[in-house]
Design an enzyme around this catalytic site. Structure first.
Site, mmCIF file in Angstrom:
data_model
loop_
_atom_site.group_PDB
_atom_site.id
_atom_site.type_symbol
_atom_site.label_atom_id
_atom_site.label_comp_id
_atom_site.label_asym_id
_atom_site.label_seq_id
_atom_site.Cartn_x
_atom_site.Cartn_y
_atom_site.Cartn_z
ATOM 1 N N HIS A 1 0.802 -1.224 0.000
ATOM 2 C CA HIS A 1 0.000 0.000 0.000
ATOM 3 C C HIS A 1 0.835 1.274 0.000
ATOM 4 C CE1 HIS A 1 0.160 0.907 4.428
ATOM 5 N NE2 HIS A 1 0.147 -0.401 4.584
ATOM 6 N N ASP B 1 6.061 1.185 7.330
ATOM 7 C CA ASP B 1 4.724 0.724 6.955
ATOM 8 C C ASP B 1 4.107 1.796 6.059
ATOM 9 O OD1 ASP B 1 2.131 -0.237 6.832
ATOM 10 O OD2 ASP B 1 1.666 0.216 8.922
ATOM 11 N N GLU C 1 -5.157 1.656 2.328
ATOM 12 C CA GLU C 1 -5.146 0.417 3.105
ATOM 13 C C GLU C 1 -5.447 0.697 4.563
ATOM 14 O OE1 GLU C 1 -3.605 -2.706 5.748
ATOM 15 O OE2 GLU C 1 -2.892 -0.632 5.595
ATOM 16 N N GLU C 2 -4.899 1.801 5.081
ATOM 17 C CA GLU C 2 -5.075 2.107 6.497
ATOM 18 C C GLU C 2 -6.522 2.448 6.844
ATOM 19 O OE1 GLU C 2 -2.874 1.468 8.526
ATOM 20 O OE2 GLU C 2 -0.898 1.706 7.601
ATOM 21 N N ASP D 1 3.315 -6.412 3.597
ATOM 22 C CA ASP D 1 3.120 -5.412 4.647
ATOM 23 C C ASP D 1 4.094 -5.700 5.773
ATOM 24 O OD1 ASP D 1 1.968 -3.286 6.114
ATOM 25 O OD2 ASP D 1 -0.045 -3.845 5.476
#
Length: 355
Positions: free
Chosen positions: A69, A192, A223-224, A246
Site C-alpha cells: 500500500h 509501513d 489500506e489504512e 506489509d
C-alpha cells in the site's frame, strides 16, 4: 533503461514523500518511475491504485495480484480555530505519542504549510486541564487527539487562502522522515508500508526472467482505512489470489524476531489465509535459505485479508516484513527488504498451488 535506484536509496526517497490516505499521488509517481521500465503495462485505475502487469511464461495460468500500500498513517484537520490553530484527528490507527510532537506538513490545496503538533507547556497547573491530565504524576491520562493541536503561526484567513480547511491532510514533516542506519538495522516512521513498496520494486527487478503467470503488482490506496484500493483491484482485475506485502510486529507474543526471515501469515483478525499458498511460501523461503517465520497475527489485517473478507478475493496470502514498533518509529533489519523480494520473486516464478 536508466540505472535503477539502489533499493536503500529508493526506500529513503519513499519515506520522505507524503502519501496520506486519499492523497497518495506523490508516492505513486515514485513507484511508477521504478516499475515502468520493468512492466509490460502500467496504469492507474479509478481507485488510484498503480497497476503494473508482468506477463507470465504460461499465459493460461490464473493471474496473481500482489499488493503493497501507498498510504501512510496521517492526520486530518477537524476544524480551524479562530486563532489559526488546527484541531486534528487521525487517519488510520495512530495516536499522538506514536507520531511524536514536532513539525508537520499541512497539505493545503494551494500551499503546503509547516506547523507544529503541540500539547503545551509542562509548566502548567489544573488551570490548563487539557495539558495537566496527561501528566503521569497528575492526571495520568493517555495523550489523545483531544489533547493536541497544530500551531501554524498563520491567521485563519491566511489558512483559508492556502486552502486549509476541515478535511485537509496533515503529515509528519519530511525533516523527521529520513532513514536512520545503525549497525545491522534501519529505522524510520512509515516503513509501513514504504519498505514493502521497496520490496515490490525489488521483486519486479528479480522477475526479469518472467513470473509463471500474469502478475499484477499493485501499489494500493487507503489500506489504512480498510483496504479500499486493494479490494477494488481484487474485484476488477483477473485472478483469484491476492498476496499482500506489509510490515508485521516482531514481538515475543508471535515468536517473531526482527532479524529473522520474512514472515508468512496463516491468519489475522479478518481471515484465515490460504493454507496451500502459505505453505508454498514457507517452502520456497526454506529452499532459498531465508529462514522464513510463520505467524498468526492479531490486532492486524492487510490488503489481502480485507479484500477476501468482503468476498472480492477468493484466495489471500500475506508476506510480512518483521518490524519493531509497528505504527510507531519502526525498525527493520537491513536485509529484510531484499529477503522479502527474493522470496516473493521465487514464489511467483512457480505455478500456483491448487486449492
Amino acid at each position: 533503461m536508466p540505472d535503477a535506484t539502489p533499493l536503500p536509496d529508493l526506500l529513503d526517497e519513499l519515506l520522505r514523500t507524503y502519501g496520506p490516505c486519499g492523497e497518495e499521488g506523490a508516492v505513486r509517481d515514485v513507484v511508477r518511475r521504478e516499475l515502468e521500465p520493468l512492466a509490460d503495462e502500467v496504469t492507474v485505475d479509478p481507485a488510484g491504485n498503480l497497476v503494473a502487469l508482468l506477463h507470465g511464461t504460461d499465459r493460461s495460468a490464473p493471474p496473481v495480484r500482489v499488493a503493497a500500500h501507498l498510504d501512510e498513517l496521517s492526520m486530518m484537520v477537524k476544524r480551524v480555530e479562530p486563532d489559526g490553530t488546527l484541531r486534528v484527528t487521525s487517519l488510520g490507527v495512530m495516536y499522538p505519542g506514536n507520531f511524536g510532537l514536532g513539525p508537520v506538513a499541512v497539505l493545503g490545496r494551494r500551499e503546503t504549510l509547516t506547523g507544529v503538533l503541540m500539547l503545551g507547556s509542562e509548566h502548567t497547573t489544573t488551570d490548563s486541564m487539557r495539558i495537566w491530565e496527561t501528566k503521569p504524576d497528575q492526571g495520568d491520562k493517555a495523550m489523545d487527539w483531544s489533547h493536541v493541536y497544530v500551531f501554524t503561526g498563520r491567521s485563519a484567513q491566511d489558512l483559508a487562502e492556502a486552502g486549509v480547511h476541515p478535511g485537509t491532510r496533515v503529515c509528519v514533516h519530511a525533516d523527521r522522515r529520513g532513514l536512520t542506519r545503525f549497525g545491522d538495522f534501519v529505522g524510520s516512521s512509515f516503513l509501513d508500508d514504504r519498505a514493502a513498496l521497496t520490496a515490490l520494486v525489488g521483486t519486479a527487478r528479480l522477475l526479469r526472467g518472467r513470473p509463471h503467470a500474469d502478475t499484477y503488482l499493485l501499489a494500493t490506496t487507503s489500506e489504512e482505512m480498510g483496504g479500499i484500493g486493494a479490494t477494488y483491484a481484487s474485484r476488477t482485475l483477473p485472478g483469484e489470489l491476492t498476496v499482500a506485502l506489509d510490515v508485521g510486529p516482531a514481538e515475543p507474543e508471535y515468536q517473531v524476531t526482527v532479524d529473522g526471515g520474512p514472515v508468512v501469515a496463516y491468519a489475522d483478525d479478518a481471515v484465515v489465509y490460504d493454507r496451500p499458498v502459505a505453505d508454498a511460501l514457507v517452502d520456497v523461503g526454506r529452499e532459498l535459505g531465508l529462514a522464513p517465520q510463520t505467524a498468526v497475527w492479531q490486532s492486524f489485517d492487510s490488503d489481502a485479508s480485507q479484500a477476501k473478507a468482503v468476498g472480492q478475493a477468493a484466495r489471500a496470502a500475506l508476506v510480512s516484513l518483521p518490524t519493531l514498533s509497528t505504527h510507531g518509529y519502526e525498525v527493520l533489519h537491513a536485509g529484510t527488504v531484499d529477503r522479502t523480494a527474493r522470496l516473493l520473486a521465487a514464489f511467483l516464478a512457480r505455478p500456483l498451488p491448487p486449492v
